[in-house]
Design an enzyme around this catalytic site. Structure first.
Site, PDB file in Angstrom:
ATOM      1  N   ASP A   1      86.270  48.079  48.012  1.00  0.00           N
ATOM      2  CA  ASP A   1      85.739  46.805  48.505  1.00  0.00           C
ATOM      3  C   ASP A   1      85.790  45.725  47.438  1.00  0.00           C
ATOM      4  OD1 ASP A   1      84.545  45.180  50.489  1.00  0.00           O
ATOM      5  OD2 ASP A   1      82.551  45.544  49.691  1.00  0.00           O
TER       6      ASP A   1
ATOM      7  N   SER B   1      82.546  39.845  54.381  1.00  0.00           N
ATOM      8  CA  SER B   1      83.443  40.855  54.942  1.00  0.00           C
ATOM      9  C   SER B   1      83.055  41.132  56.385  1.00  0.00           C
ATOM     10  CB  SER B   1      83.358  42.144  54.129  1.00  0.00           C
ATOM     11  OG  SER B   1      83.692  41.911  52.777  1.00  0.00           O
TER      12      SER B   1
ATOM     13  N   GLN C   1      91.123  44.865  54.977  1.00  0.00           N
ATOM     14  CA  GLN C   1      89.813  44.256  55.216  1.00  0.00           C
ATOM     15  C   GLN C   1      89.989  42.883  55.859  1.00  0.00           C
ATOM     16  OE1 GLN C   1      86.633  42.497  52.245  1.00  0.00           O
ATOM     17  NE2 GLN C   1      86.265  44.701  52.449  1.00  0.00           N
TER      18      GLN C   1
END
Length: 313
Positions: A233, A257, A308
Site C-alpha cells: 500500500d 484509497s 489500487q
C-alpha cells in the site's frame, strides 16, 4: 497471538534527540515505538473466527491501509489449514481507522475446496466498518515453467539514499511521501527501509527498493506475505498524483484509497530487499485514478502484482 507492544519514553532513547532519529511526523511526543512490525500486526483470537488487533502504539495518524490489509490477511489465515498459503486478496477501504482503538476482524468461511479456500473478512472499530476484504488460499506447489516480466535495470539499494537523508536533500524530486521515516526506520509508523530510484524522464513511473525487519526462521510464509501486503500500500496514491502533476502544484491534495488488489506468484522472504515498480495507467483531473505495481525479489523474480484505485476530492 501476542498483541503486547514495546513503547519507550523519550528519556530512554539510545543516542541523540528522539525528535531527530526515531519515529516520524505522526509520532506522539515523548514516545518511541520499538516493536517489530510482525508484533505490531499480531492478532488475538477472541472467539470462533473473530480476532482483535491494534494500530501501532505511539502514533496519532489514521490507521495505514497496509496495516488493515496485513491484519485482515492474518485473520483469514487463522481459519485455514496450515498447508495453504494466500495467493490473492482484494479489499475495499470504507472508512479511516482511528489510532488508539482496537480493531475487530470477523472472518466468514466462504468455501474450502480441494484446491482453494476462500475467506471474507470485515474490519471494524465498534459500529464503524473500516474495510471489507477477501482472500484466496491454495496448496503450496513447486514452481514449474515460470514465465514473467523482468524488472527494469536498477541500482543497488545500498547505493541509494534512505528516506531520512533523501528528505534533507533539496536536489531530489518531491515524492509525496507522508510521514517520512527518520534515522531509525524500524521505529516509524510504517517501519520499512525505503530507497527511491529517481526516474526523471517518466513522471508516471516510480521505482523503489524496500525491506522490512527480518522474521524468525520459523515464521510462516503467510506472515511473510502479510508483510508484503502491508508494504504494497506504500506510495500508490502519490504515483497517481505524480502522473496528474498534482505533486508539482501548490496546496495540499486530499486523496484516499478506494480498493486494493494483490496477487502472489511465488514465495517472498521478508528481510531481503524487494523492488517495487509502480505506474499509473489511468487518471482523471478530478476523481478516480488507478495505480499498478510489480514487486520483484533481489534476484529479479516477480513475486507479486498490485493494483489500487484512488480518489481525489
Amino acid at each position: 497471538m501476542e498483541t503486547e507492544s514495546s513503547v519507550r519514553r523519550a528519556d530512554e532513547k539510545l543516542t541523540g534527540p528522539t525528535d531527530c532519529v526515531d519515529g516520524d511526523d505522526s509520532s506522539i511526543r515523548g514516545m518511541v515505538n520499538t516493536t517489530p512490525l510482525a508484533a505490531r500486526l499480531a492478532l488475538t483470537a477472541v472467539a470462533a473466527d473473530r480476532f482483535v488487533g491494534h494500530p501501532p502504539d505511539g502514533f496519532d495518524q489514521r490507521v495505514f491501509g497496509g496495516h488493515l490489509l496485513a491484519q485482515a490477511l492474518l485473520a483469514a489465515t487463522g481459519t485455514v489449514d496450515d498447508s495453504r498459503i494466500t495467493n490473492s486478496l482484494h479489499a475495499y477501504f470504507l472508512r479511516p481507522g482511528r489510532p488508539g482503538e482496537s480493531i475487530n476482524y470477523s472472518v466468514t468461511r466462504i468455501r474450502d475446496g480441494r484446491s482453494f479456500s476462500t475467506r471474507s473478512v470485515t474490519a471494524h472499530q465498534g459500529a464503524r466498518e473500516l474495510m471489507t476484504f477477501q482472500a484466496s488460499f491454495t496448496e503450496a506447489r513447486p514452481l514449474q515453467d515460470v514465465v514473467s516480466k523482468s524488472p527494469p535495470p536498477s541500482p543497488d539499494p545500498e547505493s541509494l539514499l534512505p528516506l531520512h537523508q533523501r528528505h534533507r536533500d533539496p536536489s531530489v524530486p518531491q515524492d509525496g511521501i507522508n510521514w517520512p521515516t527518520r534515522t531509525r526506520w524500524r521505529t516509524a509508523s510504517r517501519p520499512l527501509d525505503v530507497r527511491y530510484i529517481d526516474d526523471g524522464d517518466d513522471p508516471a513511473l516510480r521505482r523503489f527498493w524496500f525491506r522490512a525487519e527480518a522474521l524468525r526462521s520459523t515464521a510462516s510464509q503467510n506472515l511473510h506475505r502479510a508483510i508484503v501486503a502491508f508494504a504494497s500500500d506504500r506510495s500508490l496514491l502519490p504515483v497517481i498524483a505524480n502522473t496528474r502533476g498534482d505533486l508539482r502544484r501548490s496546496g495540499e491534495q486530499k486523496v484516499a484509497s478506494v480498493d486494493h488488489a494483490l496477487w502472489f506468484h511465488q514465495d517472498v522472504h521478508i528481510g531481503e530487499w524487494l523492488l517495487y515498480v509502480q505506474d499509473s495507467p489511468h487518471s482523471t483531473a478530478h476523481g478516480l485514478g488507478t495505480a499498478r505495481g510489480l514487486i520483484y525479489s533481489a534476484s529479479g523474480d516477480l513475486v507479486a502484482t498490485v493494483t489500487q484505485q484512488g480518489f481525489r476530492q
